[in-house]
Design a protein around this motif. Structure first.
Motif, mmCIF file in Angstrom:
data_model
loop_
_atom_site.group_PDB
_atom_site.id
_atom_site.type_symbol
_atom_site.label_atom_id
_atom_site.label_comp_id
_atom_site.label_asym_id
_atom_site.label_seq_id
_atom_site.Cartn_x
_atom_site.Cartn_y
_atom_site.Cartn_z
ATOM 1 N N CYS A 170 0.844 -1.196 0.000
ATOM 2 C CA CYS A 170 0.000 0.000 0.000
ATOM 3 C C CYS A 170 0.883 1.251 0.000
ATOM 4 O O CYS A 170 1.840 1.350 0.769
ATOM 5 C CB CYS A 170 -0.893 -0.022 1.240
ATOM 6 S SG CYS A 170 -1.814 1.495 1.506
ATOM 7 N N CYS A 222 0.229 2.953 3.760
ATOM 8 C CA CYS A 222 0.578 2.304 5.038
ATOM 9 C C CYS A 222 1.521 1.113 4.900
ATOM 10 O O CYS A 222 1.964 0.573 5.888
ATOM 11 C CB CYS A 222 -0.695 1.893 5.767
ATOM 12 S SG CYS A 222 -1.476 0.417 5.080
ATOM 13 N N ASN A 228 0.824 -1.902 3.969
ATOM 14 C CA ASN A 228 0.139 -3.181 4.109
ATOM 15 C C ASN A 228 0.186 -3.873 2.743
ATOM 16 O O ASN A 228 0.426 -3.213 1.737
ATOM 17 C CB ASN A 228 -1.323 -2.890 4.506
ATOM 18 C CG ASN A 228 -2.117 -4.136 4.820
ATOM 19 O OD1 ASN A 228 -1.575 -5.227 4.913
ATOM 20 N ND2 ASN A 228 -3.413 -3.947 4.979
ATOM 21 N N CYS A 269 -4.409 -0.016 0.218
ATOM 22 C CA CYS A 269 -5.045 -1.220 0.762
ATOM 23 C C CYS A 269 -6.506 -0.944 1.122
ATOM 24 O O CYS A 269 -6.945 0.207 1.180
ATOM 25 C CB CYS A 269 -4.271 -1.734 1.967
ATOM 26 S SG CYS A 269 -4.479 -0.740 3.449
ATOM 27 N N CYS A 319 -6.998 1.501 4.164
ATOM 28 C CA CYS A 319 -6.781 2.920 3.852
ATOM 29 C C CYS A 319 -7.914 3.489 3.002
ATOM 30 O O CYS A 319 -8.244 4.666 3.092
ATOM 31 C CB CYS A 319 -5.447 3.117 3.138
ATOM 32 S SG CYS A 319 -4.027 2.970 4.226
HETATM 33 ZN ZN LIG Z 1 -2.946 1.018 3.467
#
Ligand SMILES: [Zn+2]
Length: 197
Positions: free
Chosen positions: A56, A59, A61, A68, A71
């Motif tokens: 992502c 973040c 992820n 992601c 988010c």
């Molecule tokens: Zn994210």
């Protein structure tokens, strides 16, 4: 020791975390007997994972998209960021159902022995998010280990001058292990009982 194609697979499997020589041999000989279609599905899944899964942009992820699903979820509270070491820790925190903010994956923890300092982690990206996303609280959900605690202290020192509250999971987590050593209930309690650093 084995025929080259078998030995090659054993060598590759033995490089995976938690798989020793013996397990690698057992898996390789198991795979020798599976249906060709099953073997193809396994190898395709590995290739697809590397080709389609990205990190992502916000973040870090794992995601198949630019950002992601957490988010992109507008119901999540952008004012609280839970900082974790690895993407799989997000799954663990999510399983408690006690957290409704967003995440930030550091990519590890500060470890002088392993030669990992703050610059090797995604600290700069986190500071950028605090400035841009109206963050009020950062929860240091790093592992309950020496490295995780060191990282949490560093986060507090780095972020408090920016005017955000930095909290740490309450004690009660199994010390020395990864976050996922704790059961959902214990981790959920540690999350709701978090304390300001
Ligand atoms: Zn994210």
């Amino acid at each position: 020791m084995f025929e080259p194609p078998v030995q090659r697979l054993i060598d590759e499997l033995a490089r995976l975390p938690g798989i020793g020589r013996k397990s690698a041999q057992r898996l390789a000989f198991h795979l020798l007997h599976v249906e060709k279609a099953d073997a193809e599905r396994l190898s395709e899944a590995i290739v697809e994972l590397r080709e389609q899964v990205k990190l992502c942009a916000r973040c870090f992820n794992v995601t198949g998209d630019v950002e992601c699903s957490i988010c992109r979820d507008l119901r999540r509270d952008p004012a609280t960021i839970c900082v974790v070491e690895r993407p799989q820790d997000i799954v663990v925190v999510e399983s408690t159902r006690e957290f409704h903010g967003r995440y930030h994956v550091l990519g590890g923890s500060i470890s002088p022995i392993a030669g990992i300092g703050p610059d090797q982690l995604r600290m700069r990206e986190l500071v950028g998010r605090i400035e841009n996303e109206g963050v009020k609280e950062v929860i240091a959900a790093t592992n309950p280990t020496v490295e995780g605690d060191t990282t949490a202290l560093y986060l507090a020192r780095l972020l408090k001058p920016l005017g955000v509250k930095v909290t740490r999971l309450a004690s009660g987590l199994p010390v020395g292990g990864d976050l996922d050593y704790a059961d959902e209930l214990t981790l959920g309690r540690a999350l709701t009982g978090r304390q300001e650093m």
